[in-house]
Design a protein around this motif. Structure first.
Motif, PDB file in Angstrom:
ATOM      1  N   GLN A 161       0.876  -1.171   0.000  1.00 20.07           N
ATOM      2  CA  GLN A 161       0.000   0.000   0.000  1.00 20.07           C
ATOM      3  C   GLN A 161       0.910   1.217   0.000  1.00 20.07           C
ATOM      4  OE1 GLN A 161      -2.988  -2.184   2.992  1.00 20.07           O
ATOM      5  NE2 GLN A 161      -3.685  -0.141   2.438  1.00 20.07           N
ATOM      6  N   LEU A 162       0.760   2.026  -1.006  1.00 21.49           N
ATOM      7  CA  LEU A 162       1.757   3.043  -1.320  1.00 21.49           C
ATOM      8  C   LEU A 162       1.721   4.246  -0.392  1.00 21.49           C
ATOM      9  CD1 LEU A 162       1.244   2.641  -5.122  1.00 21.49           C
ATOM     10  CD2 LEU A 162       3.286   2.005  -3.849  1.00 21.49           C
ATOM     11  N   ASP A 163       0.655   4.418   0.357  1.00 23.52           N
ATOM     12  CA  ASP A 163       0.537   5.561   1.252  1.00 23.52           C
ATOM     13  C   ASP A 163       0.201   5.069   2.646  1.00 23.52           C
ATOM     14  OD1 ASP A 163      -1.137   6.577  -1.527  1.00 23.52           O
ATOM     15  OD2 ASP A 163       0.649   7.666  -0.890  1.00 23.52           O
ATOM     16  N   SER A 164       0.974   5.447   3.641  1.00 19.71           N
ATOM     17  CA  SER A 164       0.665   5.013   5.005  1.00 19.71           C
ATOM     18  C   SER A 164      -0.428   5.887   5.623  1.00 19.71           C
ATOM     19  CB  SER A 164       1.913   5.057   5.876  1.00 19.71           C
ATOM     20  OG  SER A 164       2.443   6.371   5.899  1.00 19.71           O
ATOM     21  N   GLN A 165      -0.486   7.157   5.195  1.00 18.39           N
ATOM     22  CA  GLN A 165      -1.515   8.058   5.710  1.00 18.39           C
ATOM     23  C   GLN A 165      -2.026   8.935   4.571  1.00 18.39           C
ATOM     24  OE1 GLN A 165      -1.102   9.870   9.606  1.00 18.39           O
ATOM     25  NE2 GLN A 165       0.910   8.915   9.851  1.00 18.39           N
ATOM     26  N   VAL A 166      -3.332   9.139   4.547  1.00 17.43           N
ATOM     27  CA  VAL A 166      -3.949  10.002   3.535  1.00 17.43           C
ATOM     28  C   VAL A 166      -4.921  10.937   4.244  1.00 17.43           C
ATOM     29  CG1 VAL A 166      -5.446  10.110   1.518  1.00 17.43           C
ATOM     30  CG2 VAL A 166      -3.716   8.315   1.689  1.00 17.43           C
ATOM     31  N   PRO A 167      -4.584  12.221   4.335  1.00 16.18           N
ATOM     32  CA  PRO A 167      -5.521  13.193   4.901  1.00 16.18           C
ATOM     33  C   PRO A 167      -6.307  13.875   3.783  1.00 16.18           C
ATOM     34  CG  PRO A 167      -3.326  14.133   4.794  1.00 16.18           C
ATOM     35  CD  PRO A 167      -3.241  12.769   4.153  1.00 16.18           C
ATOM     36  N   VAL A 168      -7.603  14.009   3.968  1.00 17.52           N
ATOM     37  CA  VAL A 168      -8.445  14.674   2.979  1.00 17.52           C
ATOM     38  C   VAL A 168      -9.509  15.485   3.700  1.00 17.52           C
ATOM     39  CG1 VAL A 168      -8.113  12.954   1.168  1.00 17.52           C
ATOM     40  CG2 VAL A 168      -9.994  12.701   2.789  1.00 17.52           C
ATOM     41  N   PHE A 169     -10.099  16.425   2.964  1.00 19.93           N
ATOM     42  CA  PHE A 169     -11.212  17.174   3.515  1.00 19.93           C
ATOM     43  C   PHE A 169     -12.529  16.494   3.146  1.00 19.93           C
ATOM     44  CE2 PHE A 169      -9.204  20.600   5.549  1.00 19.93           C
ATOM     45  CZ  PHE A 169      -8.077  20.952   4.810  1.00 19.93           C
ATOM     46  N   GLU A 170     -13.506  16.704   4.004  1.00 17.62           N
ATOM     47  CA  GLU A 170     -14.830  16.142   3.771  1.00 17.62           C
ATOM     48  C   GLU A 170     -15.361  16.564   2.399  1.00 17.62           C
ATOM     49  OE1 GLU A 170     -17.606  17.303   6.776  1.00 17.62           O
ATOM     50  OE2 GLU A 170     -18.784  15.466   6.564  1.00 17.62           O
ATOM     51  N   GLU A 171     -16.018  15.624   1.724  1.00 18.98           N
ATOM     52  CA  GLU A 171     -16.630  15.769   0.399  1.00 18.98           C
ATOM     53  C   GLU A 171     -15.603  15.766  -0.730  1.00 18.98           C
ATOM     54  OE1 GLU A 171     -19.368  19.006   0.268  1.00 18.98           O
ATOM     55  OE2 GLU A 171     -20.593  18.258   1.920  1.00 18.98           O
ATOM     56  N   ALA A 172     -14.329  15.657  -0.436  1.00 22.04           N
ATOM     57  CA  ALA A 172     -13.314  15.534  -1.485  1.00 22.04           C
ATOM     58  C   ALA A 172     -13.238  14.086  -1.948  1.00 22.04           C
ATOM     59  CB  ALA A 172     -11.961  15.987  -0.956  1.00 22.04           C
ATOM     60  N   PRO A 173     -12.742  13.861  -3.165  1.00 26.36           N
ATOM     61  CA  PRO A 173     -12.518  12.477  -3.616  1.00 26.36           C
ATOM     62  C   PRO A 173     -11.242  11.921  -2.999  1.00 26.36           C
ATOM     63  CG  PRO A 173     -11.798  14.002  -5.291  1.00 26.36           C
ATOM     64  CD  PRO A 173     -12.414  14.837  -4.197  1.00 26.36           C
ATOM     65  N   VAL A 174     -11.148  10.597  -2.945  1.00 24.61           N
ATOM     66  CA  VAL A 174      -9.953   9.964  -2.391  1.00 24.61           C
ATOM     67  C   VAL A 174      -9.626   8.706  -3.171  1.00 24.61           C
ATOM     68  CG1 VAL A 174     -11.139   8.501  -0.713  1.00 24.61           C
ATOM     69  CG2 VAL A 174      -8.817   9.279  -0.249  1.00 24.61           C
ATOM     70  N   GLU A 175      -8.343   8.422  -3.268  1.00 25.05           N
ATOM     71  CA  GLU A 175      -7.872   7.168  -3.849  1.00 25.05           C
ATOM     72  C   GLU A 175      -6.804   6.598  -2.936  1.00 25.05           C
ATOM     73  OE1 GLU A 175      -6.897   5.931  -8.233  1.00 25.05           O
ATOM     74  OE2 GLU A 175      -5.048   6.749  -7.360  1.00 25.05           O
ATOM     75  N   LEU A 176      -6.979   5.343  -2.529  1.00 24.45           N
ATOM     76  CA  LEU A 176      -5.999   4.630  -1.734  1.00 24.45           C
ATOM     77  C   LEU A 176      -5.374   3.586  -2.649  1.00 24.45           C
ATOM     78  CD1 LEU A 176      -7.981   4.111   1.595  1.00 24.45           C
ATOM     79  CD2 LEU A 176      -6.680   6.095   0.809  1.00 24.45           C
ATOM     80  N   ARG A 177      -4.055   3.626  -2.745  1.00 22.83           N
ATOM     81  CA  ARG A 177      -3.375   2.822  -3.744  1.00 22.83           C
ATOM     82  C   ARG A 177      -2.869   1.489  -3.185  1.00 22.83           C
ATOM     83  NH1 ARG A 177       1.124   6.593  -6.002  1.00 22.83           N
ATOM     84  NH2 ARG A 177       1.295   7.125  -3.779  1.00 22.83           N
ATOM     85  N   CYS A 178      -3.000   0.459  -4.018  1.00 18.52           N
ATOM     86  CA  CYS A 178      -2.576  -0.885  -3.645  1.00 18.52           C
ATOM     87  C   CYS A 178      -1.968  -1.576  -4.856  1.00 18.52           C
ATOM     88  CB  CYS A 178      -3.767  -1.695  -3.141  1.00 18.52           C
ATOM     89  SG  CYS A 178      -3.415  -3.450  -2.857  1.00 18.52           S
ATOM     90  N   ASN A 179      -0.759  -2.093  -4.690  1.00 15.13           N
ATOM     91  CA  ASN A 179      -0.125  -2.916  -5.718  1.00 15.13           C
ATOM     92  C   ASN A 179       0.198  -4.277  -5.121  1.00 15.13           C
ATOM     93  OD1 ASN A 179       0.862   0.067  -6.702  1.00 15.13           O
ATOM     94  ND2 ASN A 179       0.582  -1.379  -8.390  1.00 15.13           N
ATOM     95  N   TYR A 180       0.163  -5.298  -5.941  1.00 15.82           N
ATOM     96  CA  TYR A 180       0.434  -6.636  -5.451  1.00 15.82           C
ATOM     97  C   TYR A 180       1.432  -7.334  -6.350  1.00 15.82           C
ATOM     98  CZ  TYR A 180      -2.502  -8.432  -9.180  1.00 15.82           C
ATOM     99  OH  TYR A 180      -3.005  -8.746 -10.415  1.00 15.82           O
TER     100      TYR A 180
END
Lengths: 120, 112
Positions: free
Chosen positions: A6-25
């Motif tokens: 998982q490429l990001d250990s922490q992801v901070p975002v504001f409410e109603e914003a889009p988010v992407e959490l990355r995963c490679n295997y």
């Protein structure tokens, strides 16, 4: 054997914003892919899974993920996050190979986790 | 349905003490697993069982033993606890029907 990054250990975002959490295997055999969510002081619950078929998978709470075999990725997305989405998210893989009995052992290999924090 | 139940939820041990974590599932699942969760390392498989009376080693088995005398129960034992075993332990069960692992709520173990 499989491995998950998982490429990001922490992801901070504001409410109603889009988010992407990355995963490679990485795997030498075909795999099934999963995303789990863990809310504070709780166990893990399944968000979504890819076993076969359409590479775009929709899960609970408005999350979706896309399986990309050529890039060996399974990124998790949500178009608009809510405060209640604050949690740790785990990507996991399982071998699709069958044992002699015609089933797999169900063992999951997990990534390191991504902590999603949604700010007001 | 209770699903997967772990006991105890919290435990503090001194180095060298022994203890057993109990996992019980009421879903008639064949497969059961013990994972440990440490910050920044995700969940790592300790031991697993593919049926009553069977056990197998996972990724990090050293210092742990397990037993599956009954289909619904999977016990994780620490014979001589070490500070490195301070962790949150999760039990899970699985059925090939849905492909989903069901997790307990975790057991937080601190070894002083």
């Amino acid at each position: 054997a499989q491995s998950v990054t998982q490429l990001d250990s922490q992801v901070p975002v504001f409410e109603e914003a889009p988010v992407e959490l990355r995963c490679n295997y990485s795997s030498s055999v075909s795999v099934y892919l999963f995303w789990y969510v863990q809310y504070p002081n709780q166990g893990l619950q399944l968000l979504l899974k890819y076993l076969s078929g359409s590479t775009l998978v929709k899960g609970i709470n408005g999350f979706e993920a896309e399986f990309n075999k050529s890039q060996t990725s399974f990124h998790l997305r949500k178009p608009s996050v809510h405060i209640s989405d604050t949690a740790e998210y785990f990507c996991a893989v399982r071998s699709a190979a069958l044992n002699a009995g015609g089933t797999s052992y169900g063992k999951l290999t997990f990534g390191q986790g991504t902590i999603l924090t949604v700010h007001p | 349905n209770a699903g997967v139940t772990q006991t105890p939820k919290f435990r503090v041990l001194k180095t060298g003490q022994s203890m057993t974590l109990l996992c019980a599932q009421d879903m008639n699942h064949e497969y059961m697993y013990w994972y440990r969760q440490d910050p920044g390392m995700g969940l790592r498989l300790i031991h697993y069982s593919v049926g009553e009376g069977t056990t197998a080693k996972g990724e990090v088995p050293d210092g742990y033993n397990v037993s599956r005398l009954k289909k619904q129960n999977f016990l994780l034992g620490l014979e001589s606890a070490a500070p490195s075993q301070t962790s949150v332990y999760f039990c899970a069960s699985w059925t090939a029907n849905t492909g989903e692992l069901f997790f307990g709520e975790g057991s937080r173990l601190t070894v002083l």
